[in-house]
Design an enzyme around this catalytic site. Structure first.
Site, PDB file in Angstrom:
ATOM      1  N   GLY A 199      33.929   6.518   6.489  1.00  0.00           N
ATOM      2  CA  GLY A 199      33.796   8.078   5.392  1.00  0.00           C
ATOM      3  C   GLY A 199      33.080   8.380   6.962  1.00  0.00           C
ATOM      4  O   GLY A 199      33.155   8.098   8.133  1.00  0.00           O
ATOM      5  N   LYS A 233      25.290  11.200   4.855  1.00  0.00           N
ATOM      6  CA  LYS A 233      26.773  10.051   4.434  1.00  0.00           C
ATOM      7  C   LYS A 233      27.531  10.144   3.842  1.00  0.00           C
ATOM      8  O   LYS A 233      26.806  10.277   2.702  1.00  0.00           O
ATOM      9  CB  LYS A 233      26.201   8.793   4.972  1.00  0.00           C
ATOM     10  N   ASP A 236      26.026  -6.037  12.412  1.00  0.00           N
ATOM     11  CA  ASP A 236      26.846  -5.516  12.983  1.00  0.00           C
ATOM     12  C   ASP A 236      26.070  -4.919  13.951  1.00  0.00           C
ATOM     13  O   ASP A 236      26.346  -3.372  14.431  1.00  0.00           O
ATOM     14  CB  ASP A 236      28.019  -3.850  12.522  1.00  0.00           C
ATOM     15  N   GLY A 269      35.161   3.846   9.893  1.00  0.00           N
ATOM     16  CA  GLY A 269      36.057   4.009   8.794  1.00  0.00           C
ATOM     17  C   GLY A 269      36.744   3.901   7.114  1.00  0.00           C
ATOM     18  O   GLY A 269      37.354   4.440   6.277  1.00  0.00           O
TER      19      GLY A 269
END
Lengths: 352, 251
Positions: free
Chosen positions: A37, A54, A146, A35
């Site tokens: 990158g 990234k 996460d 969401g």
């Protein structure tokens, strides 16, 4: 100008979004997106190796997002552990976007690995390594938030790497080493970085990523506030799903690890042992107070289960206790029984 | 800036503090209102026209009139002032307005020739028709998806055109030439052009090719973002538009 074809439009969209990180890095191909990158495979011409690069999306190129990205890189860089992907470099593109480079992990994502390996012992060994990395992060005040099979890679030589610390939170009062300063803690007691990633083209064995997609509310500002939901449905602890930020701590990751373990048991199939189910139930209790206090305690119980020792989460009956002891010491017991049988045979034969 | 439309008047950027394109169309300052209108039309007339041709199956002539009439009606009826960013994206709102407008027009058994102090805008309908011939669009395409897709095409086309104008005006024609050959024509060619091939053709070295392409792409990106920003109704919508245009796989 005549109309641009769909093919050209698609190409120009990529061109507009393509990062140009300077002479050192040559961006080769996108390998994961999220969401906030994208992650690209890039060639580091200085060190002549491939890295993962990234970079924030253009829609997230404001100063707040840049600050958060740098913070994320610092948190990540502060976690030097064999089970955590190392960060190499951080920089800024000509268009102002922040990027960082990290080790390009070659291996299999845990969800794919689980489909290929349905041996419980193997999966539990992987699980213990995940716990090692997460426990290390917790010791440095960082909560992953996460954890899921999509964010774990298993390398060709059995190495296990926990990926994507993009929604990690640092707990107030503790700092990750190497500069992961808890700047936001001074403001609102917590720190949180960018959203999760998903692999392109469903290529689960290449690099980074997820099955279920990480939730990150794009309306949320630079810092997370009560009511903000970050994480992945199915792995998010209830307090995380409710946006109850004050209650998020090490036990939030314990819950996600419990869900990963539950996935292992499902993948293995058959009738799992009650002690293992109790262990999972304890890790995934809705109330954090009723879960394991931390990942170390969870990992210890898993190790106990593997070694045939008593599992803290399960109160066994006398019969189960005897059966477990019998199973644990099955080799000497069998030897003794064999010895006794031989002696009995000798005795009987000698008597005839 | 070169648009397909030609409304006249010097370009005037909105102040950074402007609330939105939408409110600009209702601004008491005629210059601001004019500029807002130019941006609105430049950004959306082609998606509107193509929607009319494909979704509403309007004839070429009907679609032209309806396109003109739609933008006039937006201004006359102050429809845009009723836009609520909390309830929908601007594009979705606009498309809904279009559906309502066409439906009403057809119910009225024929188009009303609108004018109302606004007059017809010179729009390059031939180019839109040309694009329709190039683009394969199924008749049953979801109207929102169609509108979105044509909006993407419209914005990128405008950015390319702007890049050409800027490059030529600033003596960087070679950069645009390379961009055109490699990034606009290239994707449709088989085999794709190579840096080395272009360098040989144009009699320059490969480094010059890569540097020029790098520069042109950077400018293209900047122009595209600028166009998106000026056509967005808020910062949040701008971010959503950038995501939809560059980062969303569905487009």
């Amino acid at each position: 100008m005549s109309g641009l074809s769909d093919v050209t439009i698609r190409h120009l969209r990529e061109v507009a979004d393509w990062p140009s990180p300077g002479e050192r890095y040559e961006v080769i191909e996108p390998i994961a997106r999220g969401g906030m990158g994208k992650v690209y495979r890039a060639r580091d011409h200085e060190l002549e190796r491939d890295v993962a690069l990234k970079v924030l999306n253009l829609s997230r190129s404001g100063p707040d997002a840049a600050r958060r990205m740098v913070r994320e890189a610092r948190i990540h860089a502060g976690l030097e552990h064999p089970g955590i992907v190392p960060i190499h470099d951080v920089g800024r593109l000509a268009d102002g976007r922040v990027f960082y480079t990290m080790k390009l992990v070659r291996g299999t994502r845990l969800d794919a690995f689980t489909r290929e390996h349905t041996d419980l012992d193997t999966l539990l060994r992987v699980f213990e390594r995940i716990c090692d990395a997460v426990a290390f992060a917790h010791a440095h005040g960082v909560i992953h938030r996460d954890l899921k099979p999509g964010n774990v890679m298993v390398g060709a030589f059995g190495e296990v790497l926990v990926m994507d610390w993009g929604v990690a939170k640092t707990l107030g009062g503790r700092e990750a080493e190497g500069g992961a300063r808890n700047e936001a803690a001074a403001d609102d007691g917590e720190e949180e970085a960018t959203g999760g990633w998903r692999a392109r083209s469903g290529d689960s064995s290449r690099v980074i990523s997820t099955g279920p997609e990480t939730v990150s509310d794009p309306r949320v500002g630079p810092d997370t506030h009560p009511g903000t939901v970050l994480g992945t449905p199915g792995y998010m602890a209830p307090e995380q799903a409710a946006g109850n930020i004050e209650r998020i701590d090490e036990r939030t990751d314990v819950y996600a690890l419990g869900m990963i373990l539950r996935g292992f048991v499902t993948a293995v199939g058959g009738k799992p042992r009650r002690s293992l189910l109790a262990l999972i139930a304890r890790a995934t209790e809705a109330d954090p107070e009723r879960r394991y206090d931390g990942v170390v305690q969870l990992a210890d119980d898993v190790a106990s289960f593997q070694a045939g020792r008593r599992v803290v989460a399960y109160r066994e009956t006398a019969w189960e206790h005897a059966a477990r002891i019998g199973y644990r010491f099955r080799t000497p017991i069998l030897l003794i029984l064999a010895y006794g049988l031989i002696r009995l045979l000798i005795f009987v034969l000698a008597g005839t | 800036m070169t648009f397909d439309t030609s409304m006249g008047g010097a370009r005037k950027r909105f102040p950074e503090t402007r609330l939105s394109l939408v409110f600009g169309t209702g601004d008491p300052d005629p210059e601001v209102r004019q500029r807002a209108l130019e941006i609105l039309i430049a950004s959306y007339w082609k998606p509107v026209y193509k929607c009319l041709r494909i979704q509403w199956r309007a004839s070429n002539e009907d679609a032209k009139d309806l396109t003109q009439g739609f933008f006039v009606s937006l201004l006359e009826s102050q429809t845009l002032s009723r836009f609520d960013p909390a309830r929908a994206r601007f594009r979705t709102y606009l498309r809904t307005c279009l559906d309502r407008y066409v439906s009403n027009e057809r119910k009225a058994a024929g188009r009303l020739k609108r004018g109302g102090g606004f007059g017809h805008v010179p729009l390059d309908f031939e180019s839109a028709e040309g694009e329709l011939r190039h683009v394969e669009v199924a008749v049953d395409t979801d109207p929102d998806a169609l509108f979105h897709r044509e909006w993407v095409r419209s914005m990128i086309s405008r950015a390319v055109e702007e890049l050409r104008t800027v490059s030529e005006a600033s003596g960087r024609g070679i950069e645009y030439e390379l961009f055109h050959r490699y990034d606009i024509e290239g994707p449709e060619q088989d085999p794709r052009p190579t840096y080395a091939g272009l360098a040989t053709e144009l009699g320059i070295d490969v480094t010059r090719v890569t540097n020029a392409l790098h520069a042109a792409r950077g400018r293209f990106r900047a122009i595209l973002l600028e166009l998106l920003r000026e056509a967005s109704v808020s910062e949040a919508e701008f971010r959503a538009d950038v995501t939809a245009l560059l980062e969303d796989d569905r487009s």
